[in-house]
Design a protein around this motif. Structure first.
Motif, short mmCIF file in Angstrom:
data_model
loop_
_atom_site.label_atom_id
_atom_site.label_comp_id
_atom_site.label_asym_id
_atom_site.label_seq_id
_atom_site.Cartn_x
_atom_site.Cartn_y
_atom_site.Cartn_z
N ASP A 99 21.86 44.01 4.01
CA ASP A 99 22.89 44.65 3.20
C ASP A 99 24.28 44.07 3.45
N HIS A 100 24.31 42.98 4.25
CA HIS A 100 25.60 42.36 4.56
C HIS A 100 25.82 41.07 3.78
N GLN A 101 27.09 40.69 3.69
CA GLN A 101 27.49 39.37 3.24
C GLN A 101 28.19 38.72 4.43
N LEU A 102 28.43 37.41 4.34
CA LEU A 102 29.08 36.71 5.44
C LEU A 102 30.33 37.45 5.90
N GLU A 103 31.12 37.90 4.94
CA GLU A 103 32.41 38.51 5.28
C GLU A 103 32.28 39.92 5.86
N THR A 104 31.09 40.54 5.81
CA THR A 104 30.96 41.89 6.38
C THR A 104 30.14 41.91 7.67
N LEU A 105 29.68 40.74 8.12
CA LEU A 105 28.88 40.71 9.35
C LEU A 105 29.73 41.22 10.52
N PRO A 106 29.17 42.11 11.33
CA PRO A 106 29.97 42.72 12.39
C PRO A 106 30.24 41.78 13.57
N THR A 113 23.34 27.66 14.11
CA THR A 113 23.64 26.40 13.40
C THR A 113 23.75 25.30 14.45
N SER A 114 23.35 24.10 14.08
CA SER A 114 23.53 22.98 15.00
C SER A 114 24.52 21.99 14.43
N SER A 115 25.18 22.38 13.36
CA SER A 115 26.12 21.48 12.71
C SER A 115 27.55 21.80 13.14
N LEU A 116 28.23 20.79 13.68
CA LEU A 116 29.61 20.99 14.12
C LEU A 116 30.52 21.33 12.95
N ARG A 117 30.19 20.79 11.81
CA ARG A 117 30.98 21.07 10.60
C ARG A 117 30.90 22.56 10.23
N ARG A 118 29.69 23.10 10.23
CA ARG A 118 29.53 24.51 9.90
C ARG A 118 30.16 25.38 10.98
N LEU A 119 29.91 25.00 12.22
CA LEU A 119 30.45 25.75 13.36
C LEU A 119 31.98 25.86 13.28
N ALA A 120 32.65 24.74 13.13
CA ALA A 120 34.12 24.73 13.14
C ALA A 120 34.70 25.55 11.99
N GLN A 121 34.13 25.40 10.81
CA GLN A 121 34.68 26.11 9.66
C GLN A 121 34.43 27.61 9.75
N LEU A 122 33.25 28.00 10.21
CA LEU A 122 32.96 29.44 10.31
C LEU A 122 33.77 30.08 11.43
N ARG A 123 33.93 29.34 12.53
CA ARG A 123 34.77 29.86 13.62
C ARG A 123 36.19 30.06 13.14
N HIS A 124 36.64 29.14 12.31
CA HIS A 124 38.00 29.22 11.78
C HIS A 124 38.18 30.51 10.95
N HIS A 125 37.23 30.77 10.07
CA HIS A 125 37.36 31.93 9.18
C HIS A 125 36.88 33.24 9.79
N TYR A 126 35.88 33.15 10.68
CA TYR A 126 35.27 34.37 11.24
C TYR A 126 35.17 34.26 12.76
N PRO A 127 36.30 34.30 13.44
CA PRO A 127 36.30 34.09 14.89
C PRO A 127 35.55 35.19 15.65
N HIS A 128 35.23 36.31 15.01
CA HIS A 128 34.53 37.40 15.70
C HIS A 128 33.02 37.19 15.74
N LEU A 129 32.52 36.18 15.05
CA LEU A 129 31.07 35.92 15.07
C LEU A 129 30.72 35.05 16.27
#
Ligand SMILES: NCc1[nH]cc(CCC(=O)O)c1CC(=O)O
Length: 300
Positions: A99-106, A113-129
Motif C-alpha cells: 500500500d506504499h509508494q516510494l515517497e511513503t516508505l517509512p 540495490t547494488s547500483s551506485l547510481r540508484r543508491l546515490a540518487q535515492l539516498r539524496h531524495h530519501y535519506p531516511h531509507l
C-alpha cells in the motif's frame, strides 16, 4: 534470451540466410546474458566474445547496451541499437509494503540495490531509507525480497519486462527522483568495423530514435570516463527533431548531486553528450568521480 529475439527477427527479415546462436565455452549463454554481464566494465565475458568476433568465429554479439563499455576494442563497433523498452528503474516491494509508494516508505525501510547510481540518487531524495547490497540474477533477487531479506528492490523495468515479470513492477521511478543508466532498456549489437555485409544486415534492426538517444548518453558517459559502476544517470527525449539530454553525477552518500540538461539537433547526438559532460565538469563532476574511483577501485 535477448539473443534469441535478435536471431528470430533476423531470420524473419532474411529467410534465405541462417543465423546460429553460438555458445561460448566459459560462461553460460553465448552472446551476452543480462546476469553474466555484471562482471564489470571490461567484463571477461565481453572480452571472450570480442576475441571470437575479431577472429571471425562469430559475426556479432548482442548485449544489454547498458553493459557494453563506451570504448570498444580497435576493430569493433556498435553496429546496431534496437528499440528501447522503458528505460526507467522500477520499485518492487514486499507484500507488506503493497500500500506504499516510494515517497511513503517509512524510516528504516530496507531497499536492495547494488547500483551506485540508484543508491546515490535515492539516498539524496530519501535519506531516511536504508540500503543493502543485493546480488544474483533477477529470480534470486526476487526470491530474497519475497523471503523478507529486503522490504523493496530497485530494478530495471526493462529487465522485468523482458523476462515477463512486468507484473512485479510496483511503481516506475520518475526521472525527477532517479535518472536511469546510460543505454538502459536497449540492446546493442557489437560487430566488426570492417564488415559491411553484417553491418547492413544489422541495420534492419536499428531503431533510429533509440540509437540517437543512446549515442548521446554514451558520449556523455565516455567523456566523464565512467564505467557501469559509477553514480552517473541520464534521461533523454526527442521532440520535433530536438534531442534533450539530462545527466547527473552524484557522490556515493548522495550529499552532492549535480544535474544539468542540454538540447540540440538529433543529427549530432554525440556533440550533446560532450557538451553536457563539459557543463557538469565545470560544476565539479570530476572531483566527485575521482573521489569515488579512489575509494571503489583503489588499484584502477
Ligand atoms: N545491471 C545489470 C543489468 N544489465 C541489464 C539489465 C536489464 C535492463 C537493461 O537491459 O537495460 C540489468 C538488470 C538491472 O539493472 O536491474
Amino acid at each position: 534470451m535477448q539473443t534469441h529475439w535478435v536471431q528470430g527477427e533476423l531470420q524473419r527479415l532474411y529467410p534465405d540466410r541462417q543465423f546460429d546462436v553460438q555458445t561460448m565455452s566459459t560462461q553460460g549463454d553465448i552472446i551476452l546474458d543480462v546476469a553474466l554481464a555484471k562482471i564489470g566494465d571490461k567484463g571477461l565475458f565481453t572480452k571472450e566474445l570480442e576475441v571470437a568476433m575479431l577472429a571471425g568465429e562469430v559475426d556479432f554479439a548482442v548485449h544489454s547496451l547498458k553493459d557494453l563499455p563506451t570504448r570498444l576494442p580497435e576493430g569493433l563497433i556498435l553496429g546496431c541499437v534496437t528499440e528501447r523498452e522503458d528505460p526507467a528503474d522500477a520499485l518492487v516491494v514486499h507484500d507488506r509494503f503493497k500500500d506504499h509508494q516510494l515517497e511513503t516508505l517509512p524510516e528504516g525501510t530496507v531497499i536492495g540495490t547494488s547500483s551506485l547510481r540508484r543508491l546515490a540518487q535515492l539516498r539524496h531524495h530519501y535519506p531516511h531509507l536504508q540500503f543493502k547490497d543485493v546480488r544474483g540474477n533477477l529470480n534470486t533477487r526476487l526470491a530474497k525480497l519475497d523471503a523478507g531479506e529486503y522490504d523493496a528492490l530497485i530494478l530495471a523495468a526493462a529487465g522485468l519486462q523482458r523476462l515477463s515479470m512486468a507484473d512485479r513492477i510496483h511503481q516506475l521511478i520518475p526521472a525527477a527522483v532517479s535518472l536511469h543508466a546510460v543505454g538502459q532498456g536497449a540492446l546493442g549489437i557489437e560487430c566488426r568495423a570492417e564488415d559491411p555485409e553484417i553491418l547492413e544486415l544489422l541495420k534492419a534492426l536499428e531503431h533510429e530514435p533509440t540509437s540517437q538517444r543512446c549515442l548521446a548518453e554514451r558520449a556523455f558517459l565516455r567523456e566523464l570516463e565512467g564505467g557501469c559502476q559509477v553514480p552517473i544517470g541520464v534521461n533523454t527525449a526527442i521532440a520535433d527533431g530536438t534531442l534533450t539530454l539530462t545527466g547527473m553525477v552524484a557522490s556515493l552518500d548522495g550529499q552532492r548531486l549535480l544535474r544539468d540538461q542540454v538540447s540540440g539537433p538529433t543529427s549530432d547526438p554525440e556533440a550533446l553528450g560532450l557538451a553536457l559532460a563539459a557543463q557538469l565538469k565545470a560544476q565539479g563532476a570530476k572531483e566527485i568521480l575521482d573521489e569515488i574511483f579512489a575509494t571503489v577501485r583503489p588499484e584502477a
